[in-house]
Design a protein around this motif. Structure first.
Motif, mmCIF file in Angstrom:
data_model
loop_
_atom_site.group_PDB
_atom_site.id
_atom_site.type_symbol
_atom_site.label_atom_id
_atom_site.label_comp_id
_atom_site.label_asym_id
_atom_site.label_seq_id
_atom_site.Cartn_x
_atom_site.Cartn_y
_atom_site.Cartn_z
ATOM 1 N N TYR A 80 0.810 -1.234 0.000
ATOM 2 C CA TYR A 80 0.000 0.000 0.000
ATOM 3 C C TYR A 80 0.837 1.274 0.000
ATOM 4 O O TYR A 80 0.384 2.311 -0.491
ATOM 5 C CB TYR A 80 -0.913 0.004 1.227
ATOM 6 C CG TYR A 80 -1.935 -1.094 1.234
ATOM 7 C CD1 TYR A 80 -3.120 -0.972 0.507
ATOM 8 C CD2 TYR A 80 -1.723 -2.265 1.939
ATOM 9 C CE1 TYR A 80 -4.063 -1.987 0.498
ATOM 10 C CE2 TYR A 80 -2.662 -3.289 1.940
ATOM 11 C CZ TYR A 80 -3.832 -3.147 1.217
ATOM 12 O OH TYR A 80 -4.763 -4.149 1.212
ATOM 13 N N SER A 81 2.038 1.206 0.563
ATOM 14 C CA SER A 81 2.801 2.445 0.800
ATOM 15 C C SER A 81 3.129 3.202 -0.481
ATOM 16 O O SER A 81 3.154 4.429 -0.485
ATOM 17 C CB SER A 81 4.091 2.123 1.561
ATOM 18 O OG SER A 81 4.909 1.234 0.806
ATOM 19 N N HIS A 82 3.388 2.480 -1.578
ATOM 20 C CA HIS A 82 3.764 3.163 -2.824
ATOM 21 C C HIS A 82 2.551 3.650 -3.622
ATOM 22 O O HIS A 82 2.705 4.262 -4.667
ATOM 23 C CB HIS A 82 4.639 2.236 -3.677
ATOM 24 C CG HIS A 82 5.960 1.928 -3.051
ATOM 25 N ND1 HIS A 82 6.951 2.873 -2.893
ATOM 26 C CD2 HIS A 82 6.430 0.787 -2.486
ATOM 27 C CE1 HIS A 82 7.993 2.327 -2.285
ATOM 28 N NE2 HIS A 82 7.715 1.059 -2.026
ATOM 29 N N LYS A 83 1.347 3.361 -3.117
ATOM 30 C CA LYS A 83 0.135 3.854 -3.772
ATOM 31 C C LYS A 83 -0.366 5.153 -3.150
ATOM 32 O O LYS A 83 -1.369 5.711 -3.594
ATOM 33 C CB LYS A 83 -0.981 2.805 -3.673
ATOM 34 C CG LYS A 83 -0.642 1.464 -4.306
ATOM 35 C CD LYS A 83 -1.773 0.465 -4.072
ATOM 36 C CE LYS A 83 -1.445 -0.911 -4.615
ATOM 37 N NZ LYS A 83 -2.520 -1.884 -4.321
ATOM 38 N N LEU A 84 0.323 5.612 -2.102
ATOM 39 C CA LEU A 84 -0.173 6.762 -1.346
ATOM 40 C C LEU A 84 0.019 8.072 -2.090
ATOM 41 O O LEU A 84 1.006 8.260 -2.807
ATOM 42 C CB LEU A 84 0.553 6.856 0.004
ATOM 43 C CG LEU A 84 0.396 5.687 0.967
ATOM 44 C CD1 LEU A 84 1.240 5.921 2.210
ATOM 45 C CD2 LEU A 84 -1.071 5.524 1.345
ATOM 46 N N VAL A 129 12.360 2.591 5.889
ATOM 47 C CA VAL A 129 13.826 2.750 5.903
ATOM 48 C C VAL A 129 14.387 2.314 7.252
ATOM 49 O O VAL A 129 15.399 1.600 7.329
ATOM 50 C CB VAL A 129 14.216 4.218 5.607
ATOM 51 C CG1 VAL A 129 15.726 4.412 5.771
ATOM 52 C CG2 VAL A 129 13.779 4.621 4.210
ATOM 53 N N GLU A 130 13.713 2.733 8.332
ATOM 54 C CA GLU A 130 14.168 2.381 9.678
ATOM 55 C C GLU A 130 14.152 0.864 9.880
ATOM 56 O O GLU A 130 15.081 0.296 10.472
ATOM 57 C CB GLU A 130 13.283 3.055 10.720
ATOM 58 C CG GLU A 130 13.677 2.750 12.153
ATOM 59 C CD GLU A 130 12.736 3.347 13.166
ATOM 60 O OE1 GLU A 130 12.911 3.068 14.364
ATOM 61 O OE2 GLU A 130 11.821 4.096 12.766
ATOM 62 N N ALA A 155 17.213 -0.541 2.283
ATOM 63 C CA ALA A 155 17.032 0.746 2.955
ATOM 64 C C ALA A 155 17.445 1.895 2.044
ATOM 65 O O ALA A 155 16.750 2.918 1.962
ATOM 66 C CB ALA A 155 17.840 0.783 4.246
ATOM 67 N N GLU A 156 18.575 1.739 1.347
ATOM 68 C CA GLU A 156 19.031 2.794 0.417
ATOM 69 C C GLU A 156 18.049 2.966 -0.733
ATOM 70 O O GLU A 156 17.776 4.081 -1.172
ATOM 71 C CB GLU A 156 20.424 2.436 -0.119
ATOM 72 C CG GLU A 156 21.551 2.696 0.858
ATOM 73 C CD GLU A 156 22.907 2.563 0.205
ATOM 74 O OE1 GLU A 156 23.601 3.589 0.054
ATOM 75 O OE2 GLU A 156 23.263 1.432 -0.184
ATOM 76 N N SER A 208 13.922 6.466 -3.182
ATOM 77 C CA SER A 208 12.543 6.670 -3.652
ATOM 78 C C SER A 208 11.863 7.782 -2.862
ATOM 79 O O SER A 208 11.134 8.623 -3.430
ATOM 80 C CB SER A 208 11.766 5.365 -3.512
ATOM 81 O OG SER A 208 10.410 5.547 -3.837
ATOM 82 N N LEU A 209 12.118 7.820 -1.563
ATOM 83 C CA LEU A 209 11.513 8.851 -0.711
ATOM 84 C C LEU A 209 12.058 10.233 -1.063
ATOM 85 O O LEU A 209 11.295 11.208 -1.147
ATOM 86 C CB LEU A 209 11.791 8.528 0.758
ATOM 87 C CG LEU A 209 11.254 9.519 1.796
ATOM 88 C CD1 LEU A 209 9.744 9.690 1.653
ATOM 89 C CD2 LEU A 209 11.602 9.049 3.207
ATOM 90 N N LYS A 210 13.367 10.319 -1.292
ATOM 91 C CA LYS A 210 13.967 11.610 -1.677
ATOM 92 C C LYS A 210 13.367 12.124 -2.984
ATOM 93 O O LYS A 210 13.084 13.314 -3.131
ATOM 94 C CB LYS A 210 15.479 11.450 -1.836
ATOM 95 C CG LYS A 210 16.246 11.332 -0.535
ATOM 96 C CD LYS A 210 17.742 11.202 -0.825
ATOM 97 C CE LYS A 210 18.553 11.150 0.452
ATOM 98 N NZ LYS A 210 20.002 11.003 0.179
ATOM 99 N N LYS A 211 13.183 11.214 -3.901
ATOM 100 C CA LYS A 211 12.605 11.591 -5.198
ATOM 101 C C LYS A 211 11.189 12.136 -5.020
ATOM 102 O O LYS A 211 10.809 13.144 -5.633
ATOM 103 C CB LYS A 211 12.611 10.378 -6.115
ATOM 104 C CG LYS A 211 12.126 10.675 -7.533
ATOM 105 C CD LYS A 211 12.224 9.428 -8.407
ATOM 106 C CE LYS A 211 11.715 9.705 -9.812
ATOM 107 N NZ LYS A 211 11.790 8.480 -10.672
#
Length: 546
Positions: free
Chosen positions: A212-216, A230-231, A242-243, A248-251
């Motif tokens: 689900y997380s990447h559909k948010l 990541v944690e 994690a990297e 992906s989060l930075k992007k």
């Protein structure tokens, strides 16, 4: 990582590009936008409150307070937020229970949780849950379950898990499934597994969360959830994953820098997420550069950044800098505790002051309501005949003046004078007490056969008046005939009675002349033997005012 106000449950997000339906109110829209677009939500509320076209209803004002209280709390204006929340909840309880009451309960419960008033917080969450179950509102049940889970997370991880699983069961049963809720709940269950030292379950919930997380949609909640991922990978030593997740989060953050940027520092959040991973990977200098850069505008996570910098400089054997940040950390923790204590003290003051004000206002409201009821009773006594409960002569004369003003050719006013036949004989034979019962019985029957909007009054003694606006004398005469029929059935404890009636009408508003004409026809009935209803067709020698 930085955090929102204590466990305010994320709002359900609309699908990308979907506009709220036309049936959704502006304040409902503001509530749905409170997490993803808080500035827009505030503007919507301000537009509602500032609209000059129409005055806001009480319910709308309360709903506005609920939204603004949430938004103010997110921005750190806790004193104003708490005052808004308490007043809104107090007022909301006076209205029919609905979803806004559930939201008000949740808002204040979260505040009490922040103030470590756990019992009060649980009490309000439980009330929210019971209300949501009564309303059949699955979303509010889900929210209450989730927030109760957060409350119990430190005290009883197993009990927290029960609430999280109950919330998840509801969430997965929704159509469509709310991806933000689902991801958040799997993240919560992953944290429970960490506390229970159950790595297998933690891995299972992580894998489910990833679905689900990447559909948010992007929001502060998106960042928090992906930070948790990541944690998790960092703690498990899966640094490659994690990297990959961090990249992906930075992007996502780079593409959405303006979203929620006023109340959320993404650079600070990224530093707190990246720092531990970089240190594990041996990228100490990169970690230091990132953390030092985040210091300039750091807020709620300053103590985390100090701690990470102290560890990073210790790894580079720069003990001077490591000690400096350790000292800064100690000072920051001390300052934070002091600020938090002062803030909580201020909030307690606001709560106390607002509750006193609300209680005083409630007492005044009760006193006003009692006074209004007393005034209403006095007024009713002034316009009502005590024996029959009908309008008295004074009220009849006053209301009749208003009715004749509306009289036209298309809207005549019909008037009937009704008299109990041979009433003196009843008084003489049965006594005045029995006579009063007869009058009350006839009055009851008149009221029963009349129309709801008719003006029905006791004119004096055994005489009654009925006035009907927008009706002809023949229509009112039919009602009088219905009365004669009804009186043929008399309670056994009362003597049988009949009535006579004279009916007239006016289209010009000549009240006195019409009353006189109805009286003439009543007199004619008496002369003709009583127990009849006379209109213009019965008496041809009169001059009608109509």
């Amino acid at each position: 990582m930085t955090s929102d106000p204590p466990h305010f449950t994320p709002a359900p997000a609309s699908p990308p590009g979907q506009k709220p339906s036309s049936s959704t109110s502006a304040l409902e829209r503001a509530w749905q936008l409170r997490d993803t677009q808080p500035q827009t939500a505030r503007q919507v509320v301000q537009d509602v409150l500032g609209a000059q076209e129409q005055r806001a209803e009480l319910a709308e004002l309360i709903q506005a307070q609920i939204v603004l209280g949430y938004l103010d709390y997110r921005l750190g204006d806790s004193e104003n937020a708490v005052e808004l929340m308490i007043v809104a909840l107090s007022e909301c309880r006076r209205l029919p229970a609905d979803v806004w009451l559930a939201r008000a309960l949740n808002n204040l419960a979260c505040v009490y949780s922040y103030l470590n008033q756990t019992d009060l917080s649980i009490q309000l969450f439980d009330e929210q849950l019971r209300l949501a179950q009564q309303l059949g509102d699955q979303e509010q049940i889900l929210i209450a379950r989730h927030d109760l889970g957060v409350i119990y997370l430190e005290m009883s991880p197993q009990r927290a898990k029960v609430h999280f699983l109950a919330a998840l069961d509801i969430c997965l049963g929704l159509s469509p499934v709310n991806t933000l809720f689902a991801a958040a709940l799997y993240s919560d269950l992953m944290m429970v597994s960490f506390k229970q030292n159950n790595d297998a379950n933690a891995q299972k919930y992580l894998e489910l969360m990833l679905q689900y997380s990447h559909k948010l949609d992007f929001s502060s909640h998106y960042v928090n959830i992906h930070g948790d991922i990541v944690e998790f990978y960092t703690r498990r030593g899966n640094y490659m994953a994690a990297e990959r997740e961090l990249a992906s989060l930075k992007k996502a953050i780079a593409a959405n820098q303006t979203v929620d940027s006023q109340s959320y520092n993404y650079e600070e959040e990224l530093a707190c997420i990246s720092g531990p991973l970089y240190l594990k990977l041996g990228k100490t200098h990169e970690a230091i550069a990132l953390l030092e850069s985040a210091l300039e505008n750091a807020g709620g996570s300053l103590h985390i950044i100090y701690e990470l910098l102290s560890r990073a400089y210790e790894l580079t054997e720069n003990l001077h800098s490591a000690l400096k940040y350790q000292r800064l950390l100690t000072e920051r923790v001390r300052e934070h505790h002091k600020e938090e204590s002062e803030n909580q003290f201020k909030m307690f003051e606001v709560i106390h002051r607002t509750q006193i004000f609300a209680e005083s206002a409630q007492q005044q409201r009760i006193a006003n309501e009692k006074l209004q009821r007393l005034n209403d009773q006095i007024y009713q006594m002034g316009i009502t005949d005590a024996l029959t409960g009908l309008a008295n002569r004074h009220h009849l004369l006053r209301q009749s003046q208003l009715m004749v003003q509306k009289t036209t050719d298309q809207c005549p006013l019909a008037i009937a004078l009704i008299d109990i036949d041979h009433f003196k004989r009843i008084n003489d034979r049965y006594g005045h007490a029995q006579g009063d019962q007869v009058i009350a019985h006839v009055a009851q029957q008149i009221r029963a056969v009349c129309w709801p909007d008719d003006l029905v009054a006791r004119y004096g003694g055994e005489e009654f008046v009925v006035m009907r606006l927008g009706a002809t004398e023949s229509e009112l005469a039919q009602t009088c005939e219905a009365l004669r029929t009804a009186l043929r059935t008399t309670p056994s404890e009362l003597p049988s009675v009949t009535v006579s009636a004279g009916v007239a009408q006016t289209t010009t508003g000549e009240l006195d002349a019409t009353m006189h004409l109805a009286d003439q026809r009543l007199y004619a009935v008496k002369q003709a033997g009583r127990d009849q209803v006379f209109t213009s067709r019965h008496v041809q020698t009169e001059t009608s005012p109509s």
